[in-house]
Motif scaffolding. Structure first.
Motif, PDB file in Angstrom:
ATOM      1  N   PRO A 100     -20.283  -2.090 -14.975  1.00 16.09           N
ATOM      2  CA  PRO A 100     -21.526  -2.732 -14.890  1.00 16.09           C
ATOM      3  C   PRO A 100     -21.532  -4.278 -15.192  1.00 16.09           C
ATOM      4  O   PRO A 100     -21.124  -4.586 -16.376  1.00 16.09           O
ATOM      5  N   GLY A 101     -21.771  -5.328 -14.350  1.00 16.78           N
ATOM      6  CA  GLY A 101     -21.578  -6.439 -14.769  1.00 16.78           C
ATOM      7  C   GLY A 101     -20.344  -7.056 -14.394  1.00 16.78           C
ATOM      8  O   GLY A 101     -20.503  -8.397 -14.328  1.00 16.78           O
ATOM      9  N   ILE A 102     -19.389  -6.332 -13.943  1.00 17.60           N
ATOM     10  CA  ILE A 102     -18.253  -6.963 -13.362  1.00 17.60           C
ATOM     11  C   ILE A 102     -17.918  -6.104 -12.029  1.00 17.60           C
ATOM     12  O   ILE A 102     -17.500  -4.849 -12.087  1.00 17.60           O
ATOM     13  N   GLU A 103     -17.783  -6.655 -10.854  1.00 15.31           N
ATOM     14  CA  GLU A 103     -17.590  -6.261  -9.560  1.00 15.31           C
ATOM     15  C   GLU A 103     -16.099  -6.065  -9.657  1.00 15.31           C
ATOM     16  O   GLU A 103     -15.126  -6.664 -10.216  1.00 15.31           O
ATOM     17  N   ALA A 104     -15.718  -4.844  -9.178  1.00 19.01           N
ATOM     18  CA  ALA A 104     -14.307  -4.432  -9.024  1.00 19.01           C
ATOM     19  C   ALA A 104     -13.524  -5.440  -8.172  1.00 19.01           C
ATOM     20  O   ALA A 104     -13.923  -6.045  -7.260  1.00 19.01           O
ATOM     21  N   GLN A 105     -12.046  -5.777  -8.948  1.00 20.16           N
ATOM     22  CA  GLN A 105     -11.476  -6.856  -8.368  1.00 20.16           C
ATOM     23  C   GLN A 105      -9.896  -6.354  -8.135  1.00 20.16           C
ATOM     24  O   GLN A 105      -9.345  -6.543  -9.077  1.00 20.16           O
ATOM     25  N   PRO A 106      -9.917  -5.478  -7.284  1.00 21.38           N
ATOM     26  CA  PRO A 106      -8.447  -4.786  -7.533  1.00 21.38           C
ATOM     27  C   PRO A 106      -7.180  -5.633  -7.457  1.00 21.38           C
ATOM     28  O   PRO A 106      -6.160  -5.262  -8.065  1.00 21.38           O
TER      29      PRO A 106
ATOM     30  N   ASN B 153       0.382   2.615 -12.593  1.00 26.11           N
ATOM     31  CA  ASN B 153       0.757   3.316 -11.421  1.00 26.11           C
ATOM     32  C   ASN B 153      -0.639   4.170 -10.919  1.00 26.11           C
ATOM     33  O   ASN B 153      -0.601   4.371  -9.756  1.00 26.11           O
ATOM     34  N   GLN B 154      -1.302   4.529 -11.765  1.00 28.10           N
ATOM     35  CA  GLN B 154      -2.770   5.234 -11.357  1.00 28.10           C
ATOM     36  C   GLN B 154      -3.229   4.170 -10.422  1.00 28.10           C
ATOM     37  O   GLN B 154      -4.093   4.668  -9.552  1.00 28.10           O
ATOM     38  N   ALA B 155      -3.370   2.844 -10.755  1.00 32.32           N
ATOM     39  CA  ALA B 155      -4.161   1.867 -10.050  1.00 32.32           C
ATOM     40  C   ALA B 155      -3.418   1.772  -8.465  1.00 32.32           C
ATOM     41  O   ALA B 155      -3.932   1.716  -7.378  1.00 32.32           O
ATOM     42  N   LEU B 156      -1.991   1.716  -8.520  1.00 23.34           N
ATOM     43  CA  LEU B 156      -1.494   1.767  -7.284  1.00 23.34           C
ATOM     44  C   LEU B 156      -1.516   2.676  -6.335  1.00 23.34           C
ATOM     45  O   LEU B 156      -1.495   2.617  -5.164  1.00 23.34           O
ATOM     46  N   SER B 157      -1.943   3.902  -6.983  1.00 21.51           N
ATOM     47  CA  SER B 157      -2.255   5.064  -6.012  1.00 21.51           C
ATOM     48  C   SER B 157      -3.555   5.011  -5.287  1.00 21.51           C
ATOM     49  O   SER B 157      -3.658   5.895  -4.453  1.00 21.51           O
ATOM     50  N   HIS B 158      -4.229   4.128  -5.652  1.00 22.63           N
ATOM     51  CA  HIS B 158      -5.605   3.756  -4.989  1.00 22.63           C
ATOM     52  C   HIS B 158      -5.752   2.564  -4.091  1.00 22.63           C
ATOM     53  O   HIS B 158      -6.697   2.384  -3.388  1.00 22.63           O
ATOM     54  N   VAL B 159      -4.574   1.941  -3.820  1.00 23.70           N
ATOM     55  CA  VAL B 159      -4.612   0.887  -3.277  1.00 23.70           C
ATOM     56  C   VAL B 159      -3.811   0.828  -2.059  1.00 23.70           C
ATOM     57  O   VAL B 159      -2.658   1.577  -1.687  1.00 23.70           O
ATOM     58  N   SER B 160      -3.889  -0.217  -1.086  1.00 23.48           N
ATOM     59  CA  SER B 160      -3.035  -0.046   0.192  1.00 23.48           C
ATOM     60  C   SER B 160      -1.747  -0.987   0.168  1.00 23.48           C
ATOM     61  O   SER B 160      -1.607  -1.587  -0.988  1.00 23.48           O
ATOM     62  N   PRO B 161      -0.743  -0.798   0.670  1.00 20.33           N
ATOM     63  CA  PRO B 161       0.508  -1.380   0.371  1.00 20.33           C
ATOM     64  C   PRO B 161       0.348  -3.230   0.453  1.00 20.33           C
ATOM     65  O   PRO B 161       0.911  -3.761  -0.306  1.00 20.33           O
ATOM     66  N   GLU B 162      -0.792  -3.522   1.223  1.00 19.35           N
ATOM     67  CA  GLU B 162      -0.895  -4.854   1.323  1.00 19.35           C
ATOM     68  C   GLU B 162      -1.627  -5.362   0.139  1.00 19.35           C
ATOM     69  O   GLU B 162      -1.091  -6.504  -0.428  1.00 19.35           O
ATOM     70  N   ILE B 163      -2.260  -4.498  -0.478  1.00 16.82           N
ATOM     71  CA  ILE B 163      -2.896  -5.127  -1.680  1.00 16.82           C
ATOM     72  C   ILE B 163      -2.038  -5.054  -2.983  1.00 16.82           C
ATOM     73  O   ILE B 163      -2.044  -5.991  -3.779  1.00 16.82           O
TER      74      ILE B 163
ATOM     75  N   GLU C  10       1.357  -5.517  -2.438  1.00 22.62           N
ATOM     76  CA  GLU C  10       2.336  -6.558  -2.428  1.00 22.62           C
ATOM     77  C   GLU C  10       1.591  -7.879  -3.007  1.00 22.62           C
ATOM     78  O   GLU C  10       2.037  -8.733  -3.526  1.00 22.62           O
ATOM     79  N   GLU C  11       0.067  -8.070  -2.624  1.00 18.65           N
ATOM     80  CA  GLU C  11      -0.500  -9.233  -2.930  1.00 18.65           C
ATOM     81  C   GLU C  11      -0.604  -9.497  -4.462  1.00 18.65           C
ATOM     82  O   GLU C  11      -0.312 -10.601  -5.086  1.00 18.65           O
ATOM     83  N   ALA C  12      -1.067  -8.229  -5.105  1.00 17.01           N
ATOM     84  CA  ALA C  12      -1.033  -8.328  -6.461  1.00 17.01           C
ATOM     85  C   ALA C  12       0.320  -8.682  -7.180  1.00 17.01           C
ATOM     86  O   ALA C  12       0.355  -9.396  -8.221  1.00 17.01           O
ATOM     87  N   THR C  13       1.185  -8.045  -6.592  1.00 18.12           N
ATOM     88  CA  THR C  13       2.727  -8.301  -7.035  1.00 18.12           C
ATOM     89  C   THR C  13       3.276  -9.707  -7.067  1.00 18.12           C
ATOM     90  O   THR C  13       3.730 -10.405  -7.988  1.00 18.12           O
ATOM     91  N   ALA C  14       2.967 -10.467  -5.853  1.00 19.06           N
ATOM     92  CA  ALA C  14       3.021 -11.781  -5.794  1.00 19.06           C
ATOM     93  C   ALA C  14       2.337 -12.610  -6.666  1.00 19.06           C
ATOM     94  O   ALA C  14       2.875 -13.544  -7.224  1.00 19.06           O
TER      95      ALA C  14
END
Length: 269
Positions: free
Chosen positions: A207-213, A241-251, A253-257
């Motif tokens: 609440p008060g913080i929008e998800a920013q994966p 790892n839990q977060a990684l299981s809920h995102v696409s490969p594109e997201i 890769e972008e987060a890793t970069a």
């Protein structure tokens, strides 16, 4: 040795907590804690031909002369039973003396880290209580001491711990925005558990913080790298790892970069 049964320390801490402006303090090339350890190593019997008794005497003389580094070393020795019999009451006394006598030390001074961590340690004693030293359980005082270390001294560990307090109803009350604020302050100083906690809040949103994966996963990646090989590594990797299981490969890769590009900025000082 002075204790803090009077209200001098809590008054200073309360005043600072009510009047602070949170800033990010740069760390020092060599902290006072490092200097204290160096002094002990230099005097250690194996390296300098000085007996344990002589080392203890030298530290006690330096502490009596008002040297915070010596007080800190003695406090940790008595707290952990290193070279002396374990004595929490004596440890508390040394940490309290540092906090009492140096509460208004320069936040960027060479001894600031020792003073800040002394506030944290004294706060811990009030959180648990120490009957042998006449110290009752006092959550309010414990919080005030921790806040002084976090605000006036800008201590990253204290800031992280304040963030945790805002995740607990029985502590400072559940307030995700405040938690994220304090975790952010510590995270940007290279505190990897704070980086992980901030990443988790941003990834999931509250609440008060929008998800920013992407940004959340970025912080989790930075934390996993920074905390590798530490006691915190397992839970941080699990969270990542839990977060990684809920995102696409594109997201992912972008987060890793993004993590690779910003990690050096948040690697500590």
């Amino acid at each position: 040795m002075r204790t803090i049964r009077d209200h001098s320390l809590i008054s200073v801490a309360m005043a600072a907590s009510l009047a602070f402006t949170a800033t990010i303090m740069p760390a020092h090339a060599q902290t006072a804690a490092d200097a204290a350890l160096g002094m002990a190593n230099m005097l250690d019997g194996a390296g300098g031909g000085v007996s344990g008794d002589d080392l203890l005497s030298a530290l006690e003389n330096a502490a009596e002369a008002g040297q915070p580094m010596a007080m800190w070393q003695l406090g940790t020795m008595y707290e952990n039973g290193e070279g002396v019999a374990k004595d929490p009451a004596r440890a508390f006394g040394y940490f309290a003396q540092i906090a009492n006598e140096h509460a208004d030390a320069a936040p960027k001074g060479v001894e600031a880290d020792i003073v800040a961590q002394s506030f944290v340690k004294v706060g811990d004693y009030y959180k648990q209580g120490l009957p042998d030293a006449g110290i009752p359980v006092d959550a309010e005082r414990s919080h005030a001491l921790l806040l002084h270390a976090a605000t006036y001294f800008g201590d990253a560990d204290a800031q992280y711990r304040v963030g945790l307090l805002y995740m607990q109803e029985k502590e400072l009350g559940v307030n995700p925005l405040q938690s994220a604020r304090w975790f952010s302050l510590a995270a940007r100083k290279g505190h990897c558990p704070a980086q992980a906690r901030l990443g988790g809040l941003l990834f999931n949103g509250v609440p008060g913080i929008e998800a920013q994966p992407i940004e959340g996963l970025m912080w989790l990646n930075v934390a996993a790298l920074r905390c590798a090989g530490t006691a915190d590594a397992a839970w941080i990797v699990d969270m990542r790892n839990q977060a990684l299981s809920h995102v696409s490969p594109e997201i992912s890769e972008e987060a890793t970069a993004l993590a690779d590009s910003v990690a050096p900025q948040f690697a500590g000082f």
